[in-house]
Scaffold this motif. Sequence first.
Motif, PDB file in Angstrom:
ATOM      1  N   ALA A   1       0.825  -1.211   0.000  1.00  0.00           N
ATOM      2  CA  ALA A   1       0.000   0.000   0.000  1.00  0.00           C
ATOM      3  C   ALA A   1       0.861   1.263   0.000  1.00  0.00           C
ATOM      4  O   ALA A   1       0.794   2.087   0.903  1.00  0.00           O
ATOM      5  CB  ALA A   1      -0.956  -0.002   1.192  1.00  0.00           C
ATOM      6  N   PRO A   2       1.675   1.452  -1.057  1.00  0.00           N
ATOM      7  CA  PRO A   2       2.537   2.640  -1.105  1.00  0.00           C
ATOM      8  C   PRO A   2       1.725   3.922  -1.303  1.00  0.00           C
ATOM      9  O   PRO A   2       0.614   3.893  -1.820  1.00  0.00           O
ATOM     10  CB  PRO A   2       3.430   2.375  -2.316  1.00  0.00           C
ATOM     11  CG  PRO A   2       2.602   1.498  -3.192  1.00  0.00           C
ATOM     12  CD  PRO A   2       1.793   0.639  -2.259  1.00  0.00           C
ATOM     13  N   ASP A   3       2.314   5.026  -0.888  1.00  0.00           N
ATOM     14  CA  ASP A   3       1.711   6.335  -1.133  1.00  0.00           C
ATOM     15  C   ASP A   3       1.921   6.747  -2.587  1.00  0.00           C
ATOM     16  O   ASP A   3       1.112   7.464  -3.160  1.00  0.00           O
ATOM     17  CB  ASP A   3       2.344   7.387  -0.213  1.00  0.00           C
ATOM     18  CG  ASP A   3       2.099   7.065   1.242  1.00  0.00           C
ATOM     19  OD1 ASP A   3       0.944   7.160   1.675  1.00  0.00           O
ATOM     20  OD2 ASP A   3       3.063   6.685   1.945  1.00  0.00           O
ATOM     21  N   LEU A   4       3.046   6.283  -3.153  1.00  0.00           N
ATOM     22  CA  LEU A   4       3.419   6.653  -4.513  1.00  0.00           C
ATOM     23  C   LEU A   4       4.080   5.472  -5.202  1.00  0.00           C
ATOM     24  O   LEU A   4       4.903   4.780  -4.594  1.00  0.00           O
ATOM     25  CB  LEU A   4       4.395   7.837  -4.490  1.00  0.00           C
ATOM     26  CG  LEU A   4       5.063   8.230  -5.798  1.00  0.00           C
ATOM     27  CD1 LEU A   4       4.050   8.723  -6.826  1.00  0.00           C
ATOM     28  CD2 LEU A   4       6.133   9.290  -5.562  1.00  0.00           C
ATOM     29  N   VAL A   5       3.726   5.272  -6.478  1.00  0.00           N
ATOM     30  CA  VAL A   5       4.399   4.292  -7.324  1.00  0.00           C
ATOM     31  C   VAL A   5       5.057   5.054  -8.463  1.00  0.00           C
ATOM     32  O   VAL A   5       4.384   5.796  -9.192  1.00  0.00           O
ATOM     33  CB  VAL A   5       3.421   3.233  -7.878  1.00  0.00           C
ATOM     34  CG1 VAL A   5       4.156   2.259  -8.794  1.00  0.00           C
ATOM     35  CG2 VAL A   5       2.722   2.491  -6.751  1.00  0.00           C
ATOM     36  N   LEU A   6       6.367   4.902  -8.593  1.00  0.00           N
ATOM     37  CA  LEU A   6       7.117   5.435  -9.725  1.00  0.00           C
ATOM     38  C   LEU A   6       7.210   4.291 -10.716  1.00  0.00           C
ATOM     39  O   LEU A   6       7.869   3.285 -10.451  1.00  0.00           O
ATOM     40  CB  LEU A   6       8.496   5.913  -9.281  1.00  0.00           C
ATOM     41  CG  LEU A   6       8.469   7.073  -8.293  1.00  0.00           C
ATOM     42  CD1 LEU A   6       9.859   7.347  -7.737  1.00  0.00           C
ATOM     43  CD2 LEU A   6       7.900   8.322  -8.932  1.00  0.00           C
ATOM     44  N   LEU A   7       6.530   4.411 -11.841  1.00  0.00           N
ATOM     45  CA  LEU A   7       6.220   3.274 -12.690  1.00  0.00           C
ATOM     46  C   LEU A   7       6.713   3.455 -14.119  1.00  0.00           C
ATOM     47  O   LEU A   7       6.236   4.340 -14.841  1.00  0.00           O
ATOM     48  CB  LEU A   7       4.699   3.093 -12.658  1.00  0.00           C
ATOM     49  CG  LEU A   7       4.051   1.937 -13.365  1.00  0.00           C
ATOM     50  CD1 LEU A   7       4.582   0.597 -12.851  1.00  0.00           C
ATOM     51  CD2 LEU A   7       2.539   2.003 -13.154  1.00  0.00           C
ATOM     52  N   ASP A   8       7.653   2.608 -14.522  1.00  0.00           N
ATOM     53  CA  ASP A   8       8.137   2.607 -15.896  1.00  0.00           C
ATOM     54  C   ASP A   8       7.011   2.147 -16.819  1.00  0.00           C
ATOM     55  O   ASP A   8       6.220   1.275 -16.455  1.00  0.00           O
ATOM     56  CB  ASP A   8       9.334   1.659 -16.010  1.00  0.00           C
ATOM     57  CG  ASP A   8       9.996   1.674 -17.366  1.00  0.00           C
ATOM     58  OD1 ASP A   8       9.836   2.657 -18.115  1.00  0.00           O
ATOM     59  OD2 ASP A   8      10.687   0.690 -17.689  1.00  0.00           O
ATOM     60  N   VAL A   9       6.931   2.716 -18.001  1.00  0.00           N
ATOM     61  CA  VAL A   9       5.880   2.333 -18.945  1.00  0.00           C
ATOM     62  C   VAL A   9       6.230   1.026 -19.652  1.00  0.00           C
ATOM     63  O   VAL A   9       5.428   0.098 -19.695  1.00  0.00           O
ATOM     64  CB  VAL A   9       5.629   3.453 -19.988  1.00  0.00           C
ATOM     65  CG1 VAL A   9       4.679   2.976 -21.076  1.00  0.00           C
ATOM     66  CG2 VAL A   9       5.078   4.690 -19.303  1.00  0.00           C
ATOM     67  N   MET A  10       7.426   0.931 -20.197  1.00  0.00           N
ATOM     68  CA  MET A  10       7.816  -0.236 -20.995  1.00  0.00           C
ATOM     69  C   MET A  10       8.651  -1.191 -20.149  1.00  0.00           C
ATOM     70  O   MET A  10       9.788  -0.876 -19.795  1.00  0.00           O
ATOM     71  CB  MET A  10       8.608   0.209 -22.221  1.00  0.00           C
ATOM     72  CG  MET A  10       7.810   1.073 -23.168  1.00  0.00           C
ATOM     73  SD  MET A  10       8.728   1.570 -24.638  1.00  0.00           S
ATOM     74  CE  MET A  10      10.011   2.602 -23.920  1.00  0.00           C
ATOM     75  N   MET A  11       8.060  -2.344 -19.848  1.00  0.00           N
ATOM     76  CA  MET A  11       8.743  -3.356 -19.049  1.00  0.00           C
ATOM     77  C   MET A  11       8.460  -4.742 -19.607  1.00  0.00           C
ATOM     78  O   MET A  11       7.423  -4.951 -20.235  1.00  0.00           O
ATOM     79  CB  MET A  11       8.268  -3.306 -17.589  1.00  0.00           C
ATOM     80  CG  MET A  11       8.695  -2.074 -16.854  1.00  0.00           C
ATOM     81  SD  MET A  11       8.139  -2.105 -15.140  1.00  0.00           S
ATOM     82  CE  MET A  11       6.378  -1.835 -15.348  1.00  0.00           C
ATOM     83  N   PRO A  12       9.358  -5.696 -19.338  1.00  0.00           N
ATOM     84  CA  PRO A  12       9.098  -7.071 -19.766  1.00  0.00           C
ATOM     85  C   PRO A  12       8.011  -7.700 -18.889  1.00  0.00           C
ATOM     86  O   PRO A  12       7.648  -7.153 -17.849  1.00  0.00           O
ATOM     87  CB  PRO A  12      10.449  -7.757 -19.544  1.00  0.00           C
ATOM     88  CG  PRO A  12      11.079  -6.982 -18.431  1.00  0.00           C
ATOM     89  CD  PRO A  12      10.623  -5.559 -18.638  1.00  0.00           C
ATOM     90  N   GLY A  13       7.530  -8.844 -19.321  1.00  0.00           N
ATOM     91  CA  GLY A  13       6.512  -9.543 -18.551  1.00  0.00           C
ATOM     92  C   GLY A  13       5.135  -9.284 -19.117  1.00  0.00           C
ATOM     93  O   GLY A  13       4.967  -8.624 -20.148  1.00  0.00           O
TER      94      GLY A  13
END
Length: 120
Positions: free
Chosen positions: A45-57
């Motif tokens: 339950a983070p306050d913020l997610v710094l999220l890459d757009v292009m990722m594997p998976g």
Amino acid sequence: MKRILIVEDQADIRDLIRMSLEHGDFEIHEAEDGDQGLQMAQRLAPDLVLLDVMMPGQLNGLAVCKRLKADPSRKRTKVVMLSAKNQAADKQAGLSAGADAYLVKPFSPRQLLQSVAKVI
């Protein structure tokens, strides 16, 4: 203390982000792909997610963002998308997925801190 989850497949970029944030009052967690990031976000339950757009998976950053924002228990989690894609349509796709901000790579530590300060 604010909890931040970094979801980025490139270790050097994760390191840059972590080093930029470690002087702040943040509890920092890291994930290497969208699948792991979504699981960690649901658990931490983070306050913020710094999220890459292009990722594997199976899950890219847009899919992770949509799922987080669709989950009533995570709706308040802020998301800053990180991407090398700089076109207006790319930014719009990130914001349409529910991102609170969109930061284009390469970014400086100062730009990162400014984006973090704006959303949390």
